[in-house]
Design an enzyme around this catalytic site. Structure first.
Site, PDB file in Angstrom:
ATOM      1  N   LYS A 136     -10.213  -0.856  10.795  1.00 35.79           N
ATOM      2  CA  LYS A 136     -10.263  -2.054   9.939  1.00 35.79           C
ATOM      3  C   LYS A 136     -10.635  -3.286  10.752  1.00 35.79           C
ATOM      4  O   LYS A 136     -10.766  -4.377  10.212  1.00 35.79           O
ATOM      5  CB  LYS A 136      -8.917  -2.262   9.254  1.00 35.79           C
ATOM      6  CG  LYS A 136      -8.443  -1.026   8.503  1.00 35.79           C
ATOM      7  CD  LYS A 136      -8.143  -1.281   7.076  1.00 35.79           C
ATOM      8  CE  LYS A 136      -7.407  -0.092   6.468  1.00 35.79           C
ATOM      9  NZ  LYS A 136      -7.986   0.327   5.202  1.00 35.79           N
TER      10      LYS A 136
ATOM     11  N   CYS B 203      -4.881   2.538  -3.441  1.00 33.76           N
ATOM     12  CA  CYS B 203      -3.639   3.068  -2.859  1.00 33.76           C
ATOM     13  C   CYS B 203      -2.501   2.068  -3.033  1.00 33.76           C
ATOM     14  O   CYS B 203      -1.647   1.915  -2.138  1.00 33.76           O
ATOM     15  CB  CYS B 203      -3.808   3.426  -1.385  1.00 33.76           C
ATOM     16  SG  CYS B 203      -4.976   4.740  -1.122  1.00 33.76           S
TER      17      CYS B 203
ATOM     18  N   HIS C 123       0.878  -1.190   0.000  1.00 37.75           N
ATOM     19  CA  HIS C 123       0.000   0.000   0.000  1.00 37.75           C
ATOM     20  C   HIS C 123       0.908   1.230   0.000  1.00 37.75           C
ATOM     21  O   HIS C 123       2.040   1.166   0.500  1.00 37.75           O
ATOM     22  CB  HIS C 123      -0.830  -0.065   1.286  1.00 37.75           C
ATOM     23  CG  HIS C 123      -1.900   0.961   1.431  1.00 37.75           C
ATOM     24  ND1 HIS C 123      -1.647   2.250   1.836  1.00 37.75           N
ATOM     25  CD2 HIS C 123      -3.242   0.888   1.262  1.00 37.75           C
ATOM     26  CE1 HIS C 123      -2.790   2.922   1.911  1.00 37.75           C
ATOM     27  NE2 HIS C 123      -3.772   2.115   1.563  1.00 37.75           N
TER      28      HIS C 123
ATOM     29  N   GLN D 151      -4.465  -5.013   6.857  1.00 37.49           N
ATOM     30  CA  GLN D 151      -5.460  -5.927   6.273  1.00 37.49           C
ATOM     31  C   GLN D 151      -5.437  -7.299   6.921  1.00 37.49           C
ATOM     32  O   GLN D 151      -6.190  -8.191   6.515  1.00 37.49           O
ATOM     33  CB  GLN D 151      -5.221  -6.078   4.766  1.00 37.49           C
ATOM     34  CG  GLN D 151      -5.442  -4.815   3.980  1.00 37.49           C
ATOM     35  CD  GLN D 151      -6.890  -4.340   3.988  1.00 37.49           C
ATOM     36  OE1 GLN D 151      -7.818  -5.120   4.215  1.00 37.49           O
ATOM     37  NE2 GLN D 151      -7.097  -3.057   3.764  1.00 37.49           N
TER      38      GLN D 151
ATOM     39  N   ASP E 269       3.135  -4.280   8.108  1.00 33.97           N
ATOM     40  CA  ASP E 269       1.894  -3.524   7.918  1.00 33.97           C
ATOM     41  C   ASP E 269       0.738  -4.510   8.094  1.00 33.97           C
ATOM     42  O   ASP E 269       0.475  -5.335   7.218  1.00 33.97           O
ATOM     43  CB  ASP E 269       1.912  -2.903   6.515  1.00 33.97           C
ATOM     44  CG  ASP E 269       0.585  -2.251   6.148  1.00 33.97           C
ATOM     45  OD1 ASP E 269      -0.414  -2.455   6.866  1.00 33.97           O
ATOM     46  OD2 ASP E 269       0.547  -1.554   5.122  1.00 33.97           O
TER      47      ASP E 269
HETATM   48  N1  PLP Z   1      -1.757  -0.638   4.639  1.00 36.37           N
HETATM   49  C1  PLP Z   1      -2.687  -1.366   4.035  1.00 36.37           C
HETATM   50  C2  PLP Z   1      -2.337  -2.723   3.516  1.00 36.37           C
HETATM   51  C3  PLP Z   1      -3.976  -0.861   3.887  1.00 36.37           C
HETATM   52  O1  PLP Z   1      -4.911  -1.579   3.272  1.00 36.37           O
HETATM   53  C4  PLP Z   1      -4.274   0.428   4.411  1.00 36.37           C
HETATM   54  C5  PLP Z   1      -5.611   1.021   4.245  1.00 36.37           C
HETATM   55  O2  PLP Z   1      -6.359   0.659   3.379  1.00 36.37           O
HETATM   56  C6  PLP Z   1      -3.260   1.126   5.045  1.00 36.37           C
HETATM   57  C7  PLP Z   1      -2.010   0.577   5.140  1.00 36.37           C
HETATM   58  C8  PLP Z   1      -3.494   2.490   5.610  1.00 36.37           C
HETATM   59  O3  PLP Z   1      -4.372   2.434   6.673  1.00 36.37           O
HETATM   60  P1  PLP Z   1      -4.906   3.804   7.349  1.00 36.37           P
HETATM   61  O4  PLP Z   1      -5.451   4.620   6.208  1.00 36.37           O
HETATM   62  O5  PLP Z   1      -5.952   3.354   8.294  1.00 36.37           O
HETATM   63  O6  PLP Z   1      -3.740   4.442   7.991  1.00 36.37           O
END
Ligand code: PLP
Length: 417
Positions: free
Chosen positions: A236, A374, A133, A213, A210
């Protein structure tokens, strides 16, 4: 462990009971019952979370760590009890290893700026994977710009599985950090984190995971994974927006400088010198999202009450059902078919742009994501501008999948595809 191997799926009555916990599922959209398949973006909230936040504001609201009065003590207790709850959920060794942040994005930026930036020298390397992401790419590019370090990208194969051997080969003397997603938001791939961490540690490389998900779908035990850092967002996992967690091994946090200055992160301040607070408060400058922490703890209680294994098994069943159903539609090309996947189904529909598919499907009452998620480099890897993504949560049903498939026939009608 593959999702399908975890447990048998869950019976319909149990899922119907879970659904009743989520008031928003009673909404109607365009005169159709809401089918919510955009859980990768954010999950809906159970009554337990909504109530916990409301109760906090109705009975306990005050600022934390500051007041001698009773409400302030109650707010502080609730805030710190939530931290202990999170530590327990992740099986962290100590609750001081839990730093509150706004979400995954902020957690990764904190690690990038406070841990890696002070260490990195020109020519040093930061490893990411091709399925990240933007939140796990851009903070590292910023550190590279600031320090002269270089970003290295571990490839994925056509199915969307990580090339683990390439990862192992790419770990070198100059690698300062390996930043890896646990589950890909665009492909659904589950990465073998324990193996990747072991390989990185064998070469002295720290790992940040990270977990955005993964957290609501697979069991996460940070001690078993042995990762140095693990980031996730409350929203999430059925919790509120604006609250998230950075888990970090205590010795890492101790060694890191604070990244924001202000109230609460200090012990003493004079104009000559400031002494910083102990971990984790050293990283929590300013009034935090107290109600968010309370709501997140309620969400983790809720998920634990059901059991993450049961949730994972149910979502694996939905994924298998949906994958089969959607493959019968000739226009559909699945993007992300790795053997080990979480409940994410990404696809393109002939030549029809994903936004058009998403819009038509929405008019049938089905909320999906359409876009680059993203993860533009993933789109580039597959040569598509965007995909449609259905992502599952504990309250989804096979009926929801049927509604999606039905809505896709409408796309065929409109576009003559
Ligand atoms: N990393 C992954 C794999 C994601 O899917 C997301 C959000 O969709 C994020 C990071 C970023 O999360 P946040 O916008 O809650 O900081």
């Amino acid at each position: 462990m593959k999702p399908m191997e975890r447990m048998q799926g869950v019976d319909e009555e149990t899922v119907a009971q879970w659904r009743r916990d989520f008031p928003i599922l009673e909404e109607r959209v365009y005169d159709a019952p809401l089918v919510y398949l955009d859980n990768g973006a954010t999950t809906q909230k159970p009554r337990a979370v909504i109530e916990a936040e409301r109760a906090y504001y109705e009975h306990d609201n005050a600022n934390v760590h500051r007041g001698v009065h009773l409400l302030s003590q109650r707010a502080t207790d609730a805030y710190e009890a939530a931290r202990a709850r999170i530590a327990c959920f992740l099986n962290a060794a100590r609750q001081e290893e839990i730093v509150y942040v706004r979400g995954t994005t902020e957690a990764i930026n904190l690690v990038a700026q406070s841990f890696v930036r002070p260490l990195a020298k020109p020519g040093d390397e930061i490893l990411v994977t091709a399925m990240e992401h933007h939140s796990n790419i851009v903070p590292w590019q910023m550190v590279c710009e600031q320090t002269g370090a270089v970003l290295k990208v571990v490839p994925i194969d056509e199915s969307g599985a990580l090339d683990v051997e390439a990862f192992e080969r790419m770990l070198g003397e100059r690698t300062r950090m390996a930043a890896i997603t646990h589950v890909s938001n665009a492909l659904g791939t589950i990465n073998p984190i324990r193996r990747l961490v072991a390989a990185a540690h064998a070469r002295g490389v720290p790992v940040v995971v990270d977990g955005a998900q993964a957290i609501a779908h697979v069991p996460v035990d940070v001690q078993a994974l042995d990762c140095d850092f693990y980031a996730f967002s409350g929203h999430k996992i059925y919790g509120p927006t604006g609250i998230g967690v950075l888990y970090a091994k205590a010795e890492r946090l101790e060694a890191m400088p604070p990244w924001q200055g202000g109230g609460d992160m200090i012990r003493t301040v004079t104009f000559e010198k400031t002494q910083y607070n102990a971990i984790p408060w050293k990283f929590e400058a300013g009034t935090p999202n107290i109600a968010g922490a309370v709501g997140l703890a309620a969400a983790l209680d809720y998920v634990s009450g059901i059991g993450i294994e049961a949730i994972g098994a149910h979502e694996a069943d939905l994924l298998a059902y949906a994958t089969q159903a959607i493959q019968h539609i000739p226009q559909v090309r699945l993007i992300g078919t790795a053997p080990d996947k979480a409940g994410i189904l990404s696809f393109v529909f002939g030549d029809v742009h994903a936004h058009d598919v998403g819009t038509i499907v929405d008019r049938c009452g089905v909320a999906v994501r359409a876009g680059h998620h993203c993860a533009m480099p993933v789109m580039q890897r597959y040569g598509v501008p965007a995909t449609v993504r259905a992502s599952f949560a504990l309250y989804n049903t096979r009926g929801d999948v049927d509604a999606l498939v039905q809505a896709l026939t409408r796309v065929r009608e409109v576009f003559g595809a």
